[in-house]
Design an enzyme around this catalytic site. Structure first.
Site, short mmCIF file in Angstrom:
data_model
loop_
_atom_site.label_atom_id
_atom_site.label_comp_id
_atom_site.label_asym_id
_atom_site.label_seq_id
_atom_site.Cartn_x
_atom_site.Cartn_y
_atom_site.Cartn_z
N LYS A 117 -52.63 34.22 -70.80
CA LYS A 117 -51.91 33.55 -71.88
C LYS A 117 -50.60 32.92 -71.43
O LYS A 117 -50.06 33.24 -70.37
CB LYS A 117 -51.67 34.52 -73.04
N ARG B 64 -59.00 42.61 -74.15
CA ARG B 64 -59.87 41.42 -74.18
C ARG B 64 -59.46 40.52 -73.02
O ARG B 64 -58.33 40.03 -72.98
CB ARG B 64 -59.68 40.71 -75.52
#
Ligand code: 7PM
Length: 276
Positions: A218, A252
């Site tokens: 991210k 995840r």
């Protein structure tokens, strides 16, 4: 054999990301994409993924909305093939009621909703089923969320959101025992917010639901380190490891093999090498 039992997640689980959006694969047409999705699934399972998270709708800020028919066409055949070929636990990353219903019929084990079950008709679909759900927090919408996100108290505000959703679900017959919570890293949070959430992740355990985190590749890693997406592996593993140490039950991730190594290191420290 493959059912996720939310009541006793005794060791952290690794959720492998499977994108079935057209932009996630070089354009080889529908069948090439289908084949690559199955190959990628097989690889992630070999690497030790506990759950495969299938998503057909890009949640990227500013991404075009995917029409429901197109999302169904992308994800449902892949879910059916994965369930019949591998029989593994499958999660469906969607916010649309119609897609959830089709996924549930196709046998998904978990619904992963970045919109916290706020979409039209979603709560009814979930209430009429018995699948577990991941409720993620997002401030704003994917289009607007990164424009000046603000909180009066970051962790308290997000905790209050989960409490409200959990209570609301309860009134509709969706038991708390079916709910996983996710603070939604990068979804309406500044860089500072994201690292504060990582530091204070343990506080979400007060809600007595399993905690899922998505940190993999991210911007909070890329922007901090000033690295492009293909250089974020080490940062992602560091972030996942810290999240595990602060109580995350499910991570995840894109990079299953490396994340499994981190989980094993964590387990050895936490539970002893004999019981790793
Ligand atoms: C572009 C931007 C593409 C962001 C993909 C993303 C999460 C999730 C996503 C998460 C849960 C990504 C995100 N992130 N579901 N789906 N938690 N539960 O980086 O953090 O994968 S999409």
């Amino acid at each position: 054999m493959n059912k996720i039992n939310l009541q006793n997640i005794s060791r952290p689980l690794v959720m492998g990301i499977l994108n079935v959006t057209p932009d996630s694969f070089s354009d080889g047409g529908r069948f090439a994409n289908f084949d690559m999705a199955l190959q990628q699934t097989e690889l992630m399972l070999q690497q030790g993924a506990d759950i495969i998270d299938i998503g057909g709708e890009s949640t990227r800020p500013g991404a075009p909305e995917v029409p429901v028919e197109q999302e169904l066409d992308r994800v449902i055949p892949v879910i059916e093939a994965i369930k019949s070929r591998f029989g593994c636990a499958v999660s469906l990353d969607t916010s649309k009621a119609q897609v959830m219903q089709a996924g549930i019929t196709a046998g998904v084990d978990l619904i992963n909703d970045v919109c916290g079950l706020e979409g039209e008709g979603v709560l009814k679909v979930i209430a009429d089923s018995d699948v577990p759900v991941c409720i993620m927090h997002m401030q704003g919408s994917p289009r607007t969320m990164q424009k000046n996100p603000q909180y009066s108290n970051l962790v308290n505000d997000i905790m209050a959101y989960f409490s409200e959703r959990i209570d609301h679900c309860d009134t509709l017959g969706i038991d708390k025992s079916r709910i996983i919570i996710d603070p939604g890293f990068g979804f309406g949070k500044t860089l500072k917010h994201n690292y504060q959430l990582l530091a204070e992740l343990e506080k979400f355990k007060q809600l007595e639901c399993p905690v899922l985190v998505g940190l993999s590749r991210k911007s909070m890693i890329g922007n901090l380190l000033e690295l492009d997406i293909d250089k974020r592996l080490a940062g992602s593993i560091a972030a996942a490891t810290l999240a595990l140490n602060n109580g995350a039950d499910i991570v995840r991730v894109h990079d299953v093999e490396e994340t499994k190594h981190a989980v094993r290191i964590f387990n050895a420290m936490k539970y002893g090498v004999e019981n790793e």
